[in-house]
Write a protein that holds these residues in place. Structure first.
Motif, PDB file in Angstrom:
ATOM      1  N   UNK A  68       0.876  -1.167   0.000  1.00 42.31           N
ATOM      2  CA  UNK A  68       0.000   0.000   0.000  1.00 42.31           C
ATOM      3  C   UNK A  68       0.912   1.215   0.000  1.00 42.31           C
ATOM      4  N   UNK A  69       1.513   1.489  -1.148  1.00 38.19           N
ATOM      5  CA  UNK A  69       2.416   2.629  -1.292  1.00 38.19           C
ATOM      6  C   UNK A  69       1.590   3.834  -1.713  1.00 38.19           C
ATOM      7  N   UNK A  70       1.420   4.777  -0.812  1.00 42.39           N
ATOM      8  CA  UNK A  70       0.555   5.925  -1.023  1.00 42.39           C
ATOM      9  C   UNK A  70       0.794   6.583  -2.380  1.00 42.39           C
ATOM     10  N   UNK A  71      -0.277   6.684  -3.153  1.00 42.84           N
ATOM     11  CA  UNK A  71      -0.229   7.347  -4.444  1.00 42.84           C
ATOM     12  C   UNK A  71       0.463   6.570  -5.539  1.00 42.84           C
ATOM     13  N   UNK A  72       0.853   5.328  -5.248  1.00 40.93           N
ATOM     14  CA  UNK A  72       1.620   4.542  -6.222  1.00 40.93           C
ATOM     15  C   UNK A  72       0.993   3.181  -6.498  1.00 40.93           C
ATOM     16  N   UNK A  73       0.790   2.373  -5.443  1.00 41.67           N
ATOM     17  CA  UNK A  73       0.393   0.980  -5.667  1.00 41.67           C
ATOM     18  C   UNK A  73      -0.360   0.396  -4.482  1.00 41.67           C
ATOM     19  N   UNK A  74      -1.393  -0.380  -4.822  1.00 45.20           N
ATOM     20  CA  UNK A  74      -2.112  -1.232  -3.879  1.00 45.20           C
ATOM     21  C   UNK A  74      -2.042  -2.639  -4.463  1.00 45.20           C
ATOM     22  N   UNK A  75      -1.611  -3.624  -3.664  1.00 46.81           N
ATOM     23  CA  UNK A  75      -1.412  -4.988  -4.182  1.00 46.81           C
ATOM     24  C   UNK A  75      -1.744  -6.005  -3.098  1.00 46.81           C
ATOM     25  N   UNK A  91      -3.343  -6.098  -8.471  1.00 43.93           N
ATOM     26  CA  UNK A  91      -2.679  -4.818  -8.217  1.00 43.93           C
ATOM     27  C   UNK A  91      -3.386  -3.658  -8.905  1.00 43.93           C
ATOM     28  N   UNK A  92      -3.201  -2.491  -8.292  1.00 43.17           N
ATOM     29  CA  UNK A  92      -3.614  -1.213  -8.848  1.00 43.17           C
ATOM     30  C   UNK A  92      -2.374  -0.330  -8.842  1.00 43.17           C
ATOM     31  N   UNK A  93      -2.043   0.245  -9.986  1.00 43.80           N
ATOM     32  CA  UNK A  93      -0.905   1.147 -10.107  1.00 43.80           C
ATOM     33  C   UNK A  93      -1.406   2.521 -10.545  1.00 43.80           C
ATOM     34  N   UNK A  96       1.051   9.453 -12.744  1.00 45.20           N
ATOM     35  CA  UNK A  96       0.717  10.793 -13.215  1.00 45.20           C
ATOM     36  C   UNK A  96       1.174  10.903 -14.664  1.00 45.20           C
ATOM     37  N   UNK A  97       0.268  11.341 -15.547  1.00 51.53           N
ATOM     38  CA  UNK A  97       0.620  11.451 -16.968  1.00 51.53           C
ATOM     39  C   UNK A  97       0.433  12.870 -17.502  1.00 51.53           C
ATOM     40  N   UNK A  98       0.089  13.796 -16.663  1.00 54.72           N
ATOM     41  CA  UNK A  98      -0.077  15.185 -17.076  1.00 54.72           C
ATOM     42  C   UNK A  98      -0.731  15.961 -15.965  1.00 54.72           C
ATOM     43  N   UNK A  99      -0.936  17.229 -16.203  1.00 55.76           N
ATOM     44  CA  UNK A  99      -1.628  18.057 -15.222  1.00 55.76           C
ATOM     45  C   UNK A  99      -3.049  17.531 -15.067  1.00 55.76           C
ATOM     46  N   UNK A 100      -3.398  17.164 -13.869  1.00 53.58           N
ATOM     47  CA  UNK A 100      -4.739  16.650 -13.566  1.00 53.58           C
ATOM     48  C   UNK A 100      -5.127  15.447 -14.418  1.00 53.58           C
ATOM     49  N   UNK A 101      -4.177  14.559 -14.666  1.00 56.34           N
ATOM     50  CA  UNK A 101      -4.489  13.317 -15.375  1.00 56.34           C
ATOM     51  C   UNK A 101      -3.640  12.181 -14.793  1.00 56.34           C
ATOM     52  N   UNK A 102      -4.313  11.043 -14.556  1.00 58.61           N
ATOM     53  CA  UNK A 102      -3.678   9.881 -13.931  1.00 58.61           C
ATOM     54  C   UNK A 102      -4.049   8.641 -14.716  1.00 58.61           C
ATOM     55  N   UNK A 103      -3.076   7.763 -14.926  1.00 60.76           N
ATOM     56  CA  UNK A 103      -3.355   6.457 -15.504  1.00 60.76           C
ATOM     57  C   UNK A 103      -3.479   5.468 -14.344  1.00 60.76           C
ATOM     58  N   UNK A 104      -4.646   4.843 -14.277  1.00 60.25           N
ATOM     59  CA  UNK A 104      -4.873   3.754 -13.319  1.00 60.25           C
ATOM     60  C   UNK A 104      -4.735   2.455 -14.095  1.00 60.25           C
ATOM     61  N   UNK A 105      -3.864   1.592 -13.625  1.00 55.52           N
ATOM     62  CA  UNK A 105      -3.709   0.264 -14.215  1.00 55.52           C
ATOM     63  C   UNK A 105      -4.113  -0.753 -13.167  1.00 55.52           C
ATOM     64  N   UNK A 106      -5.046  -1.611 -13.546  1.00 55.01           N
ATOM     65  CA  UNK A 106      -5.491  -2.701 -12.682  1.00 55.01           C
ATOM     66  C   UNK A 106      -5.077  -3.999 -13.359  1.00 55.01           C
ATOM     67  N   UNK A 107      -4.467  -4.880 -12.595  1.00 55.42           N
ATOM     68  CA  UNK A 107      -4.043  -6.138 -13.187  1.00 55.42           C
ATOM     69  C   UNK A 107      -4.035  -7.265 -12.192  1.00 55.42           C
ATOM     70  N   UNK A 108      -3.813  -8.442 -12.745  1.00 56.78           N
ATOM     71  CA  UNK A 108      -3.701  -9.624 -11.891  1.00 56.78           C
ATOM     72  C   UNK A 108      -2.813 -10.646 -12.582  1.00 56.78           C
ATOM     73  N   UNK A 109      -1.954 -11.252 -11.777  1.00 59.33           N
ATOM     74  CA  UNK A 109      -1.096 -12.349 -12.220  1.00 59.33           C
ATOM     75  C   UNK A 109      -1.676 -13.629 -11.650  1.00 59.33           C
ATOM     76  N   UNK A 110      -2.056 -14.541 -12.526  1.00 57.11           N
ATOM     77  CA  UNK A 110      -2.677 -15.795 -12.108  1.00 57.11           C
ATOM     78  C   UNK A 110      -1.698 -16.944 -12.235  1.00 57.11           C
ATOM     79  N   UNK A 111      -1.721 -17.828 -11.256  1.00 55.40           N
ATOM     80  CA  UNK A 111      -0.908 -19.043 -11.320  1.00 55.40           C
ATOM     81  C   UNK A 111      -1.655 -20.158 -10.601  1.00 55.40           C
ATOM     82  N   UNK A 112      -1.212 -21.379 -10.841  1.00 58.18           N
ATOM     83  CA  UNK A 112      -1.829 -22.532 -10.198  1.00 58.18           C
ATOM     84  C   UNK A 112      -2.288 -23.561 -11.216  1.00 58.18           C
ATOM     85  N   UNK A 113      -2.556 -24.763 -10.735  1.00 54.77           N
ATOM     86  CA  UNK A 113      -2.859 -25.875 -11.644  1.00 54.77           C
ATOM     87  C   UNK A 113      -4.200 -25.733 -12.357  1.00 54.77           C
ATOM     88  N   UNK A 114      -5.127 -24.934 -11.836  1.00 52.45           N
ATOM     89  CA  UNK A 114      -6.427 -24.773 -12.495  1.00 52.45           C
ATOM     90  C   UNK A 114      -6.446 -23.692 -13.583  1.00 52.45           C
TER      91      UNK A 114
END
Length: 151
Positions: A68-75, A91-93, A96-114
């Protein structure tokens, strides 16, 4: 290992987006997929989270909060029943990509036999990420007086 990643641009500051992302008590009022957190997440501890896919499939997970890195990442990382069956590192990343603009990236890494047998579930999950991203965009932009996307 499989991965899903979806990004969206939001009008606002990193701080404004972060405030909505970590306002865990408000998720039931706006989030279409992450329905609730049973308690406030703490790094290193488990936190019960209820998830709902767009097709109505619901699951309650008990993931460990990794970052939980403030303003950077929740995982967090969770698993189905026991590790190695169906594991997901979500994860959520924020970027900042400009004045008053943010890129939110949501992702997931899946692993396991299923994982090789869960193609339909992973497609539904990707759709759920898109719905969540649109919902947080609306929430952030409405709370901060920006006009928002119409669907």
């Amino acid at each position: 290992m499989k991965s899903i990643e979806k990004s969206i641009l939001l009008k606002g500051t990193v701080e404004q987006v972060w405030q909505v992302l970590v306002d865990f008590e408000s998720y039931p009022t706006w989030s279409p997929t992450v329905k609730y957190f049973a308690q406030k997440p703490v790094v290193g501890q488990r936190c019960k989270v209820m998830l709902e896919q767009p097709n109505g499939f619901k699951i309650t997970m008990n993931p460990r909060i990794l970052r939980m890195d403030t303003g950077v990442e929740l995982r967090w990382k969770g698993n189905l029943l026991v590790p190695g069956i169906f594991d997901g590192e979500h994860y959520f990343l924020l970027e900042k990509v400009g004045t008053d603009q943010v890129r939110l990236t949501q992702g997931e890494l899946f692993s396991g036999i299923l994982i090789p047998f869960c193609t339909k579930l992973l497609l539904e999950t990707a759709h759920g990420f898109e719905l969540f991203n649109l919902a947080i965009k609306r929430r952030v932009e409405n709370e901060n007086g920006f006009s928002t996307v119409q669907c």
